[in-house]
Design an enzyme around this catalytic site. Structure first.
Site, PDB file in Angstrom:
ATOM      1  N   THR A   1      13.948  -8.966   2.324  1.00  0.00           N
ATOM      2  CA  THR A   1      13.519  -7.757   1.256  1.00  0.00           C
ATOM      3  C   THR A   1      14.121  -7.469  -0.222  1.00  0.00           C
ATOM      4  O   THR A   1      14.170  -7.050  -0.534  1.00  0.00           O
ATOM      5  CB  THR A   1      13.895  -6.623   2.496  1.00  0.00           C
ATOM      6  OG1 THR A   1      14.684  -6.634   2.314  1.00  0.00           O
ATOM      7  CG2 THR A   1      13.068  -6.838   3.272  1.00  0.00           C
ATOM      8  N   LYS A   2      15.382  -8.785  -0.622  1.00  0.00           N
ATOM      9  CA  LYS A   2      16.185  -8.630  -1.321  1.00  0.00           C
ATOM     10  C   LYS A   2      15.972  -9.684  -1.805  1.00  0.00           C
ATOM     11  O   LYS A   2      16.407 -10.696  -0.870  1.00  0.00           O
ATOM     12  CB  LYS A   2      17.381  -8.081  -1.581  1.00  0.00           C
ATOM     13  CG  LYS A   2      17.395  -6.594  -0.850  1.00  0.00           C
ATOM     14  CD  LYS A   2      19.419  -5.719  -0.635  1.00  0.00           C
ATOM     15  CE  LYS A   2      18.937  -4.324  -0.823  1.00  0.00           C
ATOM     16  NZ  LYS A   2      17.901  -3.385  -0.059  1.00  0.00           N
TER      17      LYS A   2
ATOM     18  N   HIS B   1       1.475  -1.414   0.183  1.00  0.00           N
ATOM     19  CA  HIS B   1      -0.163  -0.242  -0.008  1.00  0.00           C
ATOM     20  C   HIS B   1       0.803   0.848   0.178  1.00  0.00           C
ATOM     21  O   HIS B   1       1.795   1.288   1.139  1.00  0.00           O
ATOM     22  CB  HIS B   1      -1.343   0.037   1.195  1.00  0.00           C
ATOM     23  CG  HIS B   1      -1.815  -1.050   0.945  1.00  0.00           C
ATOM     24  ND1 HIS B   1      -3.404  -0.807   0.621  1.00  0.00           N
ATOM     25  CD2 HIS B   1      -2.056  -2.363   1.510  1.00  0.00           C
ATOM     26  CE1 HIS B   1      -3.860  -1.962   0.836  1.00  0.00           C
ATOM     27  NE2 HIS B   1      -3.140  -2.187   1.036  1.00  0.00           N
TER      28      HIS B   1
END
Length: 193
Positions: A163-164, A104
Site C-alpha cells: 500500500t506504500k 473505485h
C-alpha cells in the site's frame, strides 16, 4: 526430462500466437487475456504463464501499461492500468499477483471521499501511478495498489499487500507490507530493519 506431445503442441501454439499478436514478447502462454492492446508497451522478451490478464483503459489514447525487457510473469497475473503502470527490466512476478493504478472511489479522509451508500461501480475512479523498478521479485498472491513504487532489487514476500512505496534493495512482507530487511553494501548482507 522429456515433454509429452500434448505439452509440445501447447507450447508451439502459444509461441505461434505470441509471434502473431505480440512479436516482441518471448512467450505468452495461452490463454492470455489482453484488453486495450494499443495501450500496452510489451517491451522485449516478455514471458508469461497461462491465464494472465492485462488491461489498459487509456482515457486519452496514450499507453498506460509498460513492460521493461525480459520480464517474467507466472500464471494468473492480473495487471490493470488506466493512467500508468510501469514494470522495469528483469522483473520476476509469481502467480496470482494483482497490480492496479486505480480504485473505485476515494478513501483518503478528505472532502473527496466517496459516500458509503453510493453503489461501488458508480463511485468516481481515482488513479495513482505504479512503478516497479528493475530487478524486482514479487512473490505469490501479492497485491500492488495505486501510488506504489517498488525500488530496484527489492523483494516482496508472498501474500503481501503493498500500500506504500518500498525503497530499493529491500525485502518487504505483510499486510500492509513493511520493510523487514535491507541490503547493507558494506557488510554485503541482508540485515533486519
Amino acid at each position: 526430462m522429456s515433454r509429452s506431445v500434448k505439452e509440445i503442441i501447447y507450447l508451439a501454439s502459444s509461441l505461434i500466437a505470441t509471434k502473431l499478436f505480440v512479436p516482441s514478447a518471448r512467450l505468452l502462454r495461452i490463454p492470455c487475456d489482453i484488453r486495450g492492446k494499443k495501450g500496452i508497451d510489451f517491451g522485449h522478451g516478455l514471458t508469461t504463464g497461462y491465464g494472465c490478464r492485462f488491461e489498459s483503459f487509456s482515457e486519452d489514447g496514450n499507453k498506460t501499461l509498460f513492460f521493461g525487457n525480459n520480464v517474467q510473469l507466472n500464471d494468473y497475473v492480473h495487471i490493470n492500468a488506466v493512467k500508468s503502470v510501469c514494470i522495469g527490466d528483469n522483473v520476476l512476478i509469481a502467480s496470482k499477483v494483482f497490480i492496479t493504478d486505480l480504485a473505485h472511489g476515494s478513501y483518503c479522509g478528505d472532502e473527496k471521499d466517496s459516500l458509503p451508500d453510493t453503489i461501488v461501480k458508480d463511485r468516481p475512479l481515482s488513479y495513482k501511478p505504479v512503478v516497479i523498478e528493475n530487478n524486482v521479485w514479487i512473490g505469490e498472491l501479492c497485491s500492488i495498489l495505486p501510488g506504489v513504487t517498488i525500488g530496484e532489487n527489492s523483494i516482496i514476500g508472498a501474500n503481501s499487500v503493498v500500500t506504500k512505496s518500498i525503497p530499493a534493495n529491500s525485502i518487504a512482507a505483510g499486510n500492509p507490507a513493511k520493510v523487514i530487511k535491507q541490503y547493507n553494501f558494506e557488510t554485503k548482507r541482508w540485515e533486519k530493519v
